[in-house]
Design a protein around this motif. Sequence first.
Motif, PDB file in Angstrom:
ATOM      1  N   TYR A  62       1.618   6.909  37.113  1.00  0.00           N
ATOM      2  CA  TYR A  62       2.416   7.679  36.169  1.00  0.00           C
ATOM      3  C   TYR A  62       2.799   9.013  36.787  1.00  0.00           C
ATOM      4  N   THR A  63       4.024   9.421  36.556  1.00  0.00           N
ATOM      5  CA  THR A  63       4.400  10.809  36.806  1.00  0.00           C
ATOM      6  C   THR A  63       4.573  11.443  35.437  1.00  0.00           C
ATOM      7  N   TYR A  64       4.289  12.726  35.356  1.00  0.00           N
ATOM      8  CA  TYR A  64       4.374  13.396  34.063  1.00  0.00           C
ATOM      9  C   TYR A  64       4.797  14.842  34.258  1.00  0.00           C
ATOM     10  N   ILE A  65       5.390  15.381  33.197  1.00  0.00           N
ATOM     11  CA  ILE A  65       5.768  16.791  33.185  1.00  0.00           C
ATOM     12  C   ILE A  65       5.135  17.428  31.961  1.00  0.00           C
ATOM     13  N   LEU A  66       4.426  18.517  32.196  1.00  0.00           N
ATOM     14  CA  LEU A  66       3.847  19.324  31.128  1.00  0.00           C
ATOM     15  C   LEU A  66       4.644  20.616  31.010  1.00  0.00           C
ATOM     16  N   ALA A  67       4.638  21.205  29.833  1.00  0.00           N
ATOM     17  CA  ALA A  67       5.305  22.494  29.614  1.00  0.00           C
ATOM     18  C   ALA A  67       4.469  23.334  28.668  1.00  0.00           C
ATOM     19  N   ASP A  68       4.652  24.639  28.747  1.00  0.00           N
ATOM     20  CA  ASP A  68       3.945  25.501  27.800  1.00  0.00           C
ATOM     21  C   ASP A  68       4.729  25.644  26.498  1.00  0.00           C
ATOM     22  N   PHE A  69       6.049  25.612  26.564  1.00  0.00           N
ATOM     23  CA  PHE A  69       6.909  25.617  25.382  1.00  0.00           C
ATOM     24  C   PHE A  69       8.298  25.170  25.820  1.00  0.00           C
ATOM     25  N   ARG A  70       9.221  25.045  24.874  1.00  0.00           N
ATOM     26  CA  ARG A  70      10.569  24.559  25.189  1.00  0.00           C
ATOM     27  C   ARG A  70      11.220  25.441  26.246  1.00  0.00           C
ATOM     28  N   ARG A  71      11.632  24.797  27.322  1.00  0.00           N
ATOM     29  CA  ARG A  71      12.287  25.445  28.464  1.00  0.00           C
ATOM     30  C   ARG A  71      11.410  26.519  29.119  1.00  0.00           C
ATOM     31  N   GLY A  72      10.113  26.398  28.942  1.00  0.00           N
ATOM     32  CA  GLY A  72       9.177  27.341  29.553  1.00  0.00           C
ATOM     33  C   GLY A  72       8.706  26.856  30.919  1.00  0.00           C
ATOM     34  N   ARG A  73       7.526  27.298  31.298  1.00  0.00           N
ATOM     35  CA  ARG A  73       6.935  26.870  32.566  1.00  0.00           C
ATOM     36  C   ARG A  73       6.643  25.379  32.521  1.00  0.00           C
ATOM     37  N   THR A  74       6.787  24.726  33.658  1.00  0.00           N
ATOM     38  CA  THR A  74       6.498  23.303  33.735  1.00  0.00           C
ATOM     39  C   THR A  74       5.540  23.005  34.883  1.00  0.00           C
ATOM     40  N   TYR A  75       4.951  21.833  34.789  1.00  0.00           N
ATOM     41  CA  TYR A  75       4.064  21.333  35.832  1.00  0.00           C
ATOM     42  C   TYR A  75       4.337  19.848  35.974  1.00  0.00           C
ATOM     43  N   ILE A  76       4.459  19.374  37.198  1.00  0.00           N
ATOM     44  CA  ILE A  76       4.684  17.961  37.466  1.00  0.00           C
ATOM     45  C   ILE A  76       3.443  17.401  38.140  1.00  0.00           C
TER      46      ILE A  76
END
Length: 95
Positions: free
Chosen positions: A4-18
Amino acid sequence: MAGYTYILADFRRGRTYIGVTNDLVRRIYEHREGLADGYTEKNNIKRLVHFEVHETVPLAIQREKTLKRWYRQWKVALIEEHNPDWRDLWDEIVK
């Protein structure tokens, strides 16, 4: 074995992590509970906003590397194509 690949975010259009994993529920749980040291814990990034299933872990790793090279606007477009409100998809994966 699936990957699986996944993307996390802190809020809408905020910081992301892949990230990439072979067990999506376990890995997202670790991020949500602060058990994953590093960038996501430090920046409180816990919301699952996108994920993809791959036939094998090596394919998932290749996709992760590709996504990490993308421009931010491409990543935002990918998320918003399937999740325009940047909802937390946690409930969908634990069903």
